[in-house]
Design a protein around this motif. Structure first.
Motif, mmCIF file in Angstrom:
data_model
loop_
_atom_site.group_PDB
_atom_site.id
_atom_site.type_symbol
_atom_site.label_atom_id
_atom_site.label_comp_id
_atom_site.label_asym_id
_atom_site.label_seq_id
_atom_site.Cartn_x
_atom_site.Cartn_y
_atom_site.Cartn_z
ATOM 1 N N ALA A 5 35.082 32.305 29.271
ATOM 2 C CA ALA A 5 34.449 31.579 30.354
ATOM 3 C C ALA A 5 32.994 32.002 30.455
ATOM 4 C CB ALA A 5 35.187 31.866 31.665
ATOM 5 N N PRO A 6 32.156 31.208 31.103
ATOM 6 C CA PRO A 6 30.753 31.610 31.272
ATOM 7 C C PRO A 6 30.665 32.961 31.971
ATOM 8 C CG PRO A 6 31.061 29.316 31.899
ATOM 9 C CD PRO A 6 32.427 29.891 31.676
ATOM 10 N N PRO A 7 29.773 33.841 31.537
ATOM 11 C CA PRO A 7 29.666 35.165 32.156
ATOM 12 C C PRO A 7 29.143 35.071 33.582
ATOM 13 C CG PRO A 7 27.869 34.807 30.619
ATOM 14 C CD PRO A 7 28.798 33.647 30.452
ATOM 15 N N GLY A 49 37.091 38.112 31.079
ATOM 16 C CA GLY A 49 36.300 36.890 31.037
ATOM 17 C C GLY A 49 36.841 35.802 30.136
ATOM 18 N N SER A 50 38.135 35.848 29.815
ATOM 19 C CA SER A 50 38.724 34.812 28.952
ATOM 20 C C SER A 50 40.025 34.291 29.561
ATOM 21 C CB SER A 50 38.983 35.362 27.544
ATOM 22 O OG SER A 50 39.801 36.514 27.606
ATOM 23 N N PRO A 51 39.931 33.584 30.689
ATOM 24 C CA PRO A 51 41.148 33.067 31.333
ATOM 25 C C PRO A 51 41.844 32.024 30.484
ATOM 26 C CG PRO A 51 39.190 32.120 32.345
ATOM 27 C CD PRO A 51 38.714 33.190 31.406
ATOM 28 N N ARG A 52 43.147 31.973 30.595
ATOM 29 C CA ARG A 52 43.936 31.037 29.799
ATOM 30 C C ARG A 52 43.526 29.592 30.052
ATOM 31 N NH1 ARG A 52 50.141 29.439 31.139
ATOM 32 N NH2 ARG A 52 50.676 28.345 29.208
ATOM 33 N N ASN A 53 43.210 29.261 31.314
ATOM 34 C CA ASN A 53 42.927 27.867 31.638
ATOM 35 C C ASN A 53 41.450 27.505 31.538
ATOM 36 O OD1 ASN A 53 41.957 29.201 33.873
ATOM 37 N ND2 ASN A 53 43.334 28.233 35.349
ATOM 38 N N ALA A 54 40.672 28.320 30.835
ATOM 39 C CA ALA A 54 39.240 28.032 30.688
ATOM 40 C C ALA A 54 38.956 26.644 30.114
ATOM 41 C CB ALA A 54 38.571 29.107 29.836
ATOM 42 N N PRO A 55 39.754 26.126 29.149
ATOM 43 C CA PRO A 55 39.432 24.797 28.600
ATOM 44 C C PRO A 55 39.711 23.654 29.566
ATOM 45 C CG PRO A 55 40.802 26.077 27.084
ATOM 46 C CD PRO A 55 40.847 26.763 28.407
ATOM 47 N N ALA A 56 40.528 23.896 30.588
ATOM 48 C CA ALA A 56 40.942 22.817 31.478
ATOM 49 C C ALA A 56 39.807 22.404 32.414
ATOM 50 C CB ALA A 56 42.157 23.246 32.298
ATOM 51 N N GLU A 57 39.750 21.117 32.714
ATOM 52 C CA GLU A 57 38.721 20.615 33.614
ATOM 53 C C GLU A 57 39.055 20.881 35.073
ATOM 54 O OE1 GLU A 57 38.223 16.516 32.718
ATOM 55 O OE2 GLU A 57 37.391 16.873 30.720
ATOM 56 N N ALA A 58 40.334 20.966 35.399
ATOM 57 C CA ALA A 58 40.726 21.153 36.796
ATOM 58 C C ALA A 58 42.107 21.772 36.881
ATOM 59 C CB ALA A 58 40.700 19.818 37.538
ATOM 60 N N VAL A 59 42.363 22.421 38.002
ATOM 61 C CA VAL A 59 43.693 22.944 38.325
ATOM 62 C C VAL A 59 44.405 21.898 39.168
ATOM 63 C CG1 VAL A 59 44.930 24.675 39.677
ATOM 64 C CG2 VAL A 59 43.039 25.368 38.199
ATOM 65 N N GLU A 72 35.677 27.452 39.315
ATOM 66 C CA GLU A 72 35.303 27.495 40.728
ATOM 67 C C GLU A 72 36.310 28.292 41.543
ATOM 68 O OE1 GLU A 72 33.430 26.824 44.410
ATOM 69 O OE2 GLU A 72 32.743 26.904 42.327
ATOM 70 N N ILE A 73 37.592 28.149 41.226
ATOM 71 C CA ILE A 73 38.609 28.942 41.922
ATOM 72 C C ILE A 73 38.382 30.424 41.669
ATOM 73 C CG2 ILE A 73 41.075 29.507 41.957
ATOM 74 C CD1 ILE A 73 41.646 26.552 41.556
ATOM 75 N N ARG A 78 36.537 35.893 43.230
ATOM 76 C CA ARG A 78 35.718 37.103 43.060
ATOM 77 C C ARG A 78 34.866 37.361 44.299
ATOM 78 N NH1 ARG A 78 35.249 34.837 37.684
ATOM 79 N NH2 ARG A 78 33.295 33.807 38.257
ATOM 80 N N GLU A 79 34.310 36.307 44.849
ATOM 81 C CA GLU A 79 33.474 36.430 46.039
ATOM 82 C C GLU A 79 34.274 36.985 47.209
ATOM 83 O OE1 GLU A 79 31.988 32.885 48.599
ATOM 84 O OE2 GLU A 79 30.423 33.256 47.106
ATOM 85 N N GLN A 80 35.498 36.518 47.361
ATOM 86 C CA GLN A 80 36.318 36.966 48.479
ATOM 87 C C GLN A 80 36.771 38.407 48.309
ATOM 88 O OE1 GLN A 80 39.287 33.886 48.675
ATOM 89 N NE2 GLN A 80 37.867 32.425 49.626
ATOM 90 N N VAL A 81 37.091 38.809 47.087
ATOM 91 C CA VAL A 81 37.446 40.218 46.848
ATOM 92 C C VAL A 81 36.262 41.123 47.189
ATOM 93 C CG1 VAL A 81 37.979 41.907 45.048
ATOM 94 C CG2 VAL A 81 39.232 39.742 45.133
ATOM 95 N N ARG A 82 35.086 40.718 46.777
ATOM 96 C CA ARG A 82 33.880 41.508 47.055
ATOM 97 C C ARG A 82 33.564 41.561 48.542
ATOM 98 N NH1 ARG A 82 30.958 38.659 41.885
ATOM 99 N NH2 ARG A 82 31.253 40.362 40.379
ATOM 100 N N GLN A 83 33.913 40.517 49.244
ATOM 101 C CA GLN A 83 33.644 40.446 50.683
ATOM 102 C C GLN A 83 34.299 41.609 51.435
ATOM 103 O OE1 GLN A 83 34.778 36.669 52.351
ATOM 104 N NE2 GLN A 83 34.957 37.473 54.430
ATOM 105 N N TYR A 84 35.416 42.095 50.889
ATOM 106 C CA TYR A 84 36.152 43.176 51.543
ATOM 107 C C TYR A 84 35.948 44.527 50.859
ATOM 108 C CZ TYR A 84 38.349 39.322 53.979
ATOM 109 O OH TYR A 84 38.577 38.190 54.748
ATOM 110 N N GLY A 85 34.941 44.591 50.002
ATOM 111 C CA GLY A 85 34.605 45.875 49.390
ATOM 112 C C GLY A 85 35.181 46.104 48.008
#
Length: 338
Positions: A5-7, A49-59, A72-73, A78-85
């Motif tokens: 996936a994009p870094p 950084g290599s999720p299985r569903n990287a080629p898919a356009e949507a979940v 995007e998910i 990641r943003e939410q995990v960081r929000q709590y430290g």
């Protein structure tokens, strides 16, 4: 199949001991980390950084998030995990193994990354996901996640009414055919060297599913590079716009050998064995998501990660209490661990 996936901007690896290291930055790993971080646990997610569903356009099939791109998910997660430290570190784990316990007997593990960095944790959550093992048919892999599919629930609606081919890999492909028949009236089953009993042939005929026994030699594209069909060993090309493959699945185990986690063979592939809430036979190690439940979709994987995170927090709370009691008995009260 593993697609990078994009870094994204990586957090710094925490120094000293942390309560938990989560190996894997997909839905299971991030949701487990979220539960731990919200419980005020120090947690670090190591994401290759290599999720299985990287080629898919949507979940798809995920309530309230249907149609959202996988990237995007994960970004929101990641943003939410960081929000709590919590921290999310982009890196590849090359080894994970037990370390000497703490002075009061609590568990310790050392996780080492490919660049030589390492971190010590009290508990580990393995959420590495899996790899799809596609048949070695030329041209098949390049369409994976778009016109070559595996899950009728993840992508079926998007290919409804298209000419679909089932490229058989074994007995699991028979049920695969029934599920895709629900989505189209134009379905062809390519046995591709696998056995198909007479009862299944009769059932296929009753549903209007064509059976082709000649082996498939390659996937054929049209002039625009889109999947146009499959070529058979006799040279014939059968026009198809979509190919569905019930490919065997293998949990990602590289770098985790030192943990000694038990694995199990399942009808759909090979994954880590786990019990309630993802606990394994190895004390201090949990597993969640596709690494143990090979057929779990994103929602189920996220839920499994949450259960594992809560169970990890429970065992840490007990360990903290044991340490406090031991400290009182030794005349030096402890409330927390380092």
């Amino acid at each position: 199949m593993a697609v990078a996936a994009p870094p994204y901007a990586s957090d710094a690896l925490a120094e000293g001991n942390v309560d938990a290291v989560v190996i894997g930055g997909g839905a299971a790993g991030l949701n487990g980390a979220l539960i731990l971080a919200r419980s005020r646990r120090s947690v670090v997610v190591i994401d290759s950084g290599s999720p299985r569903n990287a080629p898919a356009e949507a979940v798809h099939g995920l309530l309230a998030l249907d149609g959202t791109p996988p990237s995007e998910i994960l970004r929101r997660g990641r943003e939410q995990v960081r929000q709590y430290g919590g921290r999310v570190v982009l890196g590849e784990v090359v080894s994970a193994e037990p370390a000497a316990p703490s002075a009061d007997g609590d568990l310790r593990f050392t996780v080492t990354l490919a660049d030589g960095r390492h971190i010590t944790a009290r508990r580990i959550l393995v959420a590495t996901g899996l790899t799809d093992v596609l048949p070695e048919v030329p041209g098949l892999a390049e369409h994976w996640g778009h016109s070559v599919l595996h899950c009728p629930y993840c992508h079926g609606w998007e290919v409804r009414d298209e000419p679909i081919g089932i490229l058989a890999t074994g007995p699991a492909s028979i049920n695969h055919a029934y599920l895709f028949r629900q989505l189209t009236e134009d379905l062809t089953y390519f046995t591709h060297g696998t056995d198909l009993d007479e009862d299944s042939r009769a059932r296929f005929a009753a549903r209007g599913i064509r059976v082709v026994d000649t082996p498939v030699t390659e996937v054929v594209n049209d002039e625009d590079g889109a999947l146009a069909g499959v070529r058979l060993a006799d040279g014939q090309v059968v026009a198809r716009r979509v190919v569905a493959v019930a490919s065997p699945m293998q949990a990602r185990t590289k770098g985790l050998e030192g943990l000694g986690l038990p694995v199990q063979d399942l009808p759909t592939g090979r994954g880590f064995a786990s019990g309630p809430a993802g606990a394994t036979e190895v004390p201090g190690v949990w597993v969640a998501g596709n690494a143990t439940d090979l057929v779990a979709q994103v929602g189920a994987s996220a839920a499994a990660g949450a259960l594992a995170g809560a169970d990890i927090n429970r065992t840490l709370a007990i360990a903290d209490t044991d340490a406090a009691l031991q400290g009182i008995a030794e005349g030096s009260p402890k409330g927390t661990k380092g």
